[in-house]
Design a protein around this motif. Structure first.
Motif, PDB file in Angstrom:
ATOM      1  N   SER A 103      -1.630 -11.302  -1.434  1.00 63.14           N
ATOM      2  CA  SER A 103      -0.791 -10.111  -1.313  1.00 63.14           C
ATOM      3  C   SER A 103      -1.136  -9.420   0.005  1.00 63.14           C
ATOM      4  N   GLY A 104      -0.197  -8.653   0.513  1.00 60.88           N
ATOM      5  CA  GLY A 104      -0.426  -7.975   1.776  1.00 60.88           C
ATOM      6  C   GLY A 104       0.066  -8.738   2.986  1.00 60.88           C
ATOM      7  N   SER A 105       0.688  -9.897   2.769  1.00 56.91           N
ATOM      8  CA  SER A 105       1.219 -10.643   3.916  1.00 56.91           C
ATOM      9  C   SER A 105       2.524 -10.033   4.418  1.00 56.91           C
ATOM     10  N   LEU A 106       3.128  -9.140   3.626  1.00 54.48           N
ATOM     11  CA  LEU A 106       4.297  -8.372   4.048  1.00 54.48           C
ATOM     12  C   LEU A 106       3.951  -6.893   3.927  1.00 54.48           C
ATOM     13  N   LYS A 107       4.093  -6.151   5.039  1.00 53.73           N
ATOM     14  CA  LYS A 107       3.717  -4.741   5.059  1.00 53.73           C
ATOM     15  C   LYS A 107       4.767  -3.915   5.782  1.00 53.73           C
ATOM     16  N   VAL A 108       4.774  -2.631   5.458  1.00 54.13           N
ATOM     17  CA  VAL A 108       5.474  -1.636   6.266  1.00 54.13           C
ATOM     18  C   VAL A 108       4.392  -0.741   6.863  1.00 54.13           C
ATOM     19  N   GLU A 109       4.376  -0.649   8.183  1.00 57.41           N
ATOM     20  CA  GLU A 109       3.343   0.123   8.873  1.00 57.41           C
ATOM     21  C   GLU A 109       3.971   1.280   9.653  1.00 57.41           C
ATOM     22  N   PRO A 110       3.229   2.399   9.779  1.00 54.76           N
ATOM     23  CA  PRO A 110       1.896   2.645   9.208  1.00 54.76           C
ATOM     24  C   PRO A 110       1.953   2.754   7.677  1.00 54.76           C
TER      25      PRO A 110
END
Length: 405
Positions: A103-110
């Motif tokens: 999990s975490g391979s797709l993110k919205v940043e910040p």
């Protein structure tokens, strides 16, 4: 006196219809700038499986951003992420994302800008033989149900050829290797919106710039029985600390969806509060032909949402969520006495997915006009009658007898 009455009548009508048109003109003016990307940031040597694509829809507002994601590998999924920043971007670790390794391979940043996240997943298509014509899958014998179609195992048409940049739409169709889907398919069309509006085709759900629409249809699938009916299983995945419930609201106006006076809203709220952060909204109706008409409408029903113990088999869900909660429910199509699926071999249903409070249907022009006439006419009669009586009294009081010589 005739001129006074005419003036009063015109003034009263002006007030009544002015109020009516004030209601009409009170539409939502908020807009977003929508852009659509396909496989953003994907570069060799990373490659997706043939026909597979990731779509990112970015809806930029005045002080926030909505991110929608669609992925056609596994169970069809729409992921909504709301960020309070106009500079937020999506980041994909493509090797990790493709391999579903973490999990975490797709993110919205910040990441600190993310206020709310929710995924809608289409997990199963159920089929059952409704021999008794009850259209009640919850009380139908288990022996009447066929093995479900697991949508995670479907082969979907590639998103690459179906992305429409100008209309902000994405469509994909799929099926499995069974005989039922040789000439048939299950299709989904996603639409994002820049502003408030309403499609002309029924059920004509009212949308705004904070939501998207999914139109789902089953076309040409060979049923496994002469009395087959279908039910669609949906699951929502959201941040921990949120709970789901279905609210049903009624209306007196059915102009946009004839004969349908209710709307169902699967809302997401923080635990122990009633504040709605996101929703899935639909009208309880489906249609048995591609061009809906009144005769081809069929009601649909929903089960109560239940908490699920496992995440659905969705690449988007597995790539994005770290700490989440899943709910599921079924949408069943048809009621007792309605034609079975094999009459038209077609079934369509439409649903909205969005952030914040669900859109509320305002009264249509026709209803407002009827209300204006119904309420305005007695008001005019009372005003004119009162003024007339007052003038008659004053005229009578000022008139005396002439002296007689």
């Amino acid at each position: 006196m005739s001129m006074i009455k005419t003036h009063l009548i015109c003034s009263a009508l002006f007030v009544v219809f002015g109020c009516a048109f004030a209601f009409l003109g009170n539409g939502e003016k908020f807009r977003r700038k929508v852009t659509v990307e396909l496989n953003p940031g994907l570069k060799p040597p990373s490659t997706l499986p043939p026909g597979v694509g990731l779509v990112h829809v970015r809806a930029l507002g005045d002080n926030d951003t909505l991110h929608f994601f669609l992925y056609d590998h596994g169970a069809p999924t729409v992921l909504l992420v709301h960020s309070n920043s106009t500079e937020s971007t999506m980041q994909v670790d493509w090797p990790e994302f493709i391999n579903r390794s973490s999990s975490g391979s797709l993110k919205v940043e910040p990441e600190r800008s993310v206020q709310y996240s929710r995924a809608l997943v289409f997990t199963r298509l159920w089929e059952y033989s409704d021999v008794n014509n009850t259209a009640d899958p919850q009380h139908t014998a288990e022996s009447s149900f066929y093995p479900p179609y697991e949508l995670q195992n479907f082969t979907w048409s590639g998103l690459n050829a179906s992305v429409n940049q100008s209309d902000h739409t994405v469509m994909f169709c799929g099926g499995d290797e069974t005989a039922s889907f040789i000439n048939g398919s299950l299709c989904l069309q996603f639409s994002a919106f820049e502003s408030e509006g309403r499609p002309s085709a029924w059920p004509s759900l009212r949308h705004n710039a904070n939501c998207s629409q999914l139109h789902v249809w089953l076309d040409g699938v060979t049923p496994r029985a002469n009395y087959s009916r279908f039910s669609l299983e949906l699951q929502t995945v959201g941040d921990s600390g949120f709970q789901g419930r279905v609210d049903v609201r009624s209306s007196i106006d059915d102009e946009y969806t004839p004969s349908i006076f209710k709307v169902s809203q699967w809302v997401s709220s923080p635990v122990n509060t009633s504040t709605v952060w996101g929703y899935t909204q639909w009208k309880p109706v489906a249609y048995r032909k591609p061009k809906p008409v009144f005769e081809d409408a069929t009601p649909c029903m929903h089960s109560e949402p239940v908490s699920m113990t496992q995440l659905p088999q969705s690449g988007l869900v597995q790539a994005y969520f770290k700490d989440s909660h899943t709910y599921g429910l079924n949408i069943s199509f048809g009621i007792a006495g309605d034609p079975f699926y094999n009459v038209t071999n077609y079934l369509s249903w439409t649903v909205l997915m969005g952030m914040g409070d669900p859109p509320v249907d305002s009264f249509s022009t026709l209803i407002i006009a009827i209300m204006a006439v119904g309420l305005g006419t007695p008001l005019v009669i009372v005003i004119v009658g009162g003024v007339y009586i007052l003038i008659r009294k004053r005229t009578s009081q000022s008139t005396g007898y002439e002296p007689i010589n």
